[in-house]
Design a protein around this motif. Structure first.
Motif, PDB file in Angstrom:
ATOM      1  N   ALA A   1       0.836  -1.212   0.000  1.00 40.75           N
ATOM      2  CA  ALA A   1       0.000   0.000   0.000  1.00 40.75           C
ATOM      3  C   ALA A   1       0.864   1.253   0.000  1.00 40.75           C
ATOM      4  CB  ALA A   1      -0.930  -0.015   1.210  1.00 40.75           C
ATOM      5  N   ARG A   2       1.939   1.228   0.774  1.00 40.71           N
ATOM      6  CA  ARG A   2       2.842   2.391   0.792  1.00 40.71           C
ATOM      7  C   ARG A   2       3.459   2.614  -0.582  1.00 40.71           C
ATOM      8  NH1 ARG A   2       3.778   0.589   6.247  1.00 40.71           N
ATOM      9  NH2 ARG A   2       5.348  -0.900   5.563  1.00 40.71           N
TER      10      ARG A   2
ATOM     11  N   THR B   1       0.764   3.949  -3.217  1.00 36.89           N
ATOM     12  CA  THR B   1       0.284   5.323  -3.012  1.00 36.89           C
ATOM     13  C   THR B   1       1.426   6.313  -2.791  1.00 36.89           C
ATOM     14  OG1 THR B   1       0.053   5.056  -0.605  1.00 36.89           O
ATOM     15  CG2 THR B   1      -1.832   4.429  -1.994  1.00 36.89           C
TER      16      THR B   1
ATOM     17  N   LYS C   1       1.327   7.851   0.708  1.00 39.00           N
ATOM     18  CA  LYS C   1       0.151   8.606   1.157  1.00 39.00           C
ATOM     19  C   LYS C   1      -0.733   7.766   2.079  1.00 39.00           C
ATOM     20  CE  LYS C   1      -0.004  11.649  -2.880  1.00 39.00           C
ATOM     21  NZ  LYS C   1      -0.795  12.080  -4.083  1.00 39.00           N
ATOM     22  N   LEU C   2      -0.785   6.450   1.836  1.00 41.62           N
ATOM     23  CA  LEU C   2      -1.493   5.530   2.715  1.00 41.62           C
ATOM     24  C   LEU C   2      -0.497   4.545   3.306  1.00 41.62           C
ATOM     25  CD1 LEU C   2      -4.779   4.642   0.753  1.00 41.62           C
ATOM     26  CD2 LEU C   2      -4.533   6.169   2.725  1.00 41.62           C
TER      27      LEU C   2
ATOM     28  N   ASP D   1      -3.878  -0.783   3.590  1.00 44.81           N
ATOM     29  CA  ASP D   1      -4.982  -0.971   2.647  1.00 44.81           C
ATOM     30  C   ASP D   1      -6.254  -0.480   3.334  1.00 44.81           C
ATOM     31  OD1 ASP D   1      -6.596  -1.840   0.545  1.00 44.81           O
ATOM     32  OD2 ASP D   1      -6.721  -3.895   1.322  1.00 44.81           O
TER      33      ASP D   1
ATOM     34  N   LEU E   1      -7.857  -0.448  -1.663  1.00 45.11           N
ATOM     35  CA  LEU E   1      -6.834  -0.714  -2.680  1.00 45.11           C
ATOM     36  C   LEU E   1      -6.932  -2.142  -3.205  1.00 45.11           C
ATOM     37  CD1 LEU E   1      -3.766   1.068  -1.018  1.00 45.11           C
ATOM     38  CD2 LEU E   1      -5.356   1.980  -2.709  1.00 45.11           C
TER      39      LEU E   1
END
Length: 368
Positions: free
Chosen positions: A195-196, A199, A202-203, A206, A211
């Protein structure tokens, strides 16, 4: 009163608990809970490459952050520091090397207890995993004692599934000696790392499954992940960042950097399938009837993961821990409050059937 300043890689969780009794007669009441997220840049420092200097600095900086969280939860409860008997601090795990990963089994948690004790003027119990490892255990999981002490129900067998960075299960009946507990494998660690990357930072996770829902699992990649050597290990077993951390995230990203959503969907399916297979191999053959599986940890807040896990484990009921009246976000912190209180009374709190230790031992080190 007992207090914990505990941590995941993304936040400090601090709870204030009232604990009475010990062993089978112990009772725990949660009074207050505070969560203090880490800034994204600090998370990257914790996850990044380390040397002796950076570990030294992180140890003291984490101690300061834990002390701030502990002070915040005492203040929120309207109490004075002198009202608190002990602080339990698990610390941030930087390395965990059980026998499956090293000929010198060892573990390292940072968050200097002396800093916490000095800032608050309260004794601190910390470094809970090392004594179990010295006694021949894996040093993990340690939460089974808490699950048994707080959540056991006469006549029932309950499973408590934590899906944090790593996922672990405790299966609890009336007798501590009958507890089965072990790490099932990956939790959110792989999902969070992807997830990092997807994004650009930014996130950090998940969030709400948004996502992973955008993609579909890649069958061949999922099948490859499920051949990870950790899954061939029988309980007692423990896992960590060494097996399911940034190295695995980098490997996955290199496979299909143009399909990030599919990679996240694959990582989610990996967590679900690994966890379900652990139940099929080790839990359900021994415990024919589970009252329910109660889920806690960050994964319990991911609806996509929970939907898949509930469907995969059916017809066994899967429920959030909150249905028992205990907020899931406070559970691990409350666990180490309990372990700190038991340390002061000299009560052993490891579970050898879970960790593989030769005997029951008192956990933690006291900083007065």
């Amino acid at each position: 009163m007992g207090l914990i300043s505990g941590t995941s890689v993304d936040a400090v969780e601090a709870v204030l608990c009232k604990i009475e009794g010990t062993g089978p007669s112990v009772t725990l009441k949660l009074l207050t809970h505070v969560s203090r997220p880490f800034p994204p840049e600090f998370i990257q420092r914790v996850l990044g490459p380390q040397d002796a200097r950076s570990l030294c600095e992180l140890n003291f900086e984490l101690g300061e952050r834990f002390a701030e969280a502990a002070q915040a939860v005492i203040t929120r409860a309207g109490l004075r520091n002198g009202d608190v008997d002990v602080i339990g601090s698990h610390g941030q795990t930087m390395a965990h090397l059980p026998t499956s990963l090293s000929t010198t089994p060892s573990t390292l948690q940072l968050g200097e207890a002396s800093v916490i004790a000095e800032r608050l003027g309260i004794p601190v119990v910390s470094d809970f995993r090392t004594r179990d490892m010295a006694a021949g255990g894996q040093g993990a999981p340690l939460v089974p004692y808490f699950d048994w002490a707080v959540f056991r129900q006469p006549g029932a067998v309950r499973a408590f599934q934590n899906i944090g960075g790593i996922a672990n299960v405790s299966v609890v009946g009336e007798r501590l000696d009958d507890v089965l507990a072990f790490d099932t494998g990956p939790g959110n660690m792989v999902l969070d790392g992807l997830a990092r990357r997807m994004t650009g930072g930014k996130l950090q996770c998940d969030l709400d499954g948004q996502l992973s829902r955008q993609g579909k699992p890649i069958p061949a990649l999922l099948a490859d992940l499920l051949t990870h050597p950790f899954f061939a290990l029988p309980p007692p077993r423990s896992a960590g960042r060494e097996g399911f951390g940034e190295a695995l995230v980098s490997f996955l990203w290199e496979q299909s950097p143009d399909r990030p959503a599919d990679l996240l969907a694959t990582a989610l399916a990996f967590t679900v399938e690994a966890t379900a297979r652990a139940y099929e191999a080790y839990v359900l053959p021994r415990f024919k009837s589970l009252e329910a599986v109660y889920v806690s940890g960050g994964g319990s807040r991911n609806p996509a993961l929970m939907e898949r896990f509930t469907a995969r484990l059916g017809p066994v009921p899967v429920k959030p821990l909150d249905t028992l009246g205990f907020p899931e976000g406070a559970k691990e912190a409350a666990c180490f409050a309990l372990l700190a209180a038991e340390h002061l009374l000299g009560t052993p709190a490891n579970v050898p059937s879970a960790t593989g230790a030769r005997r029951r031992v008192v956990l933690g080190k006291l900083t007065p």
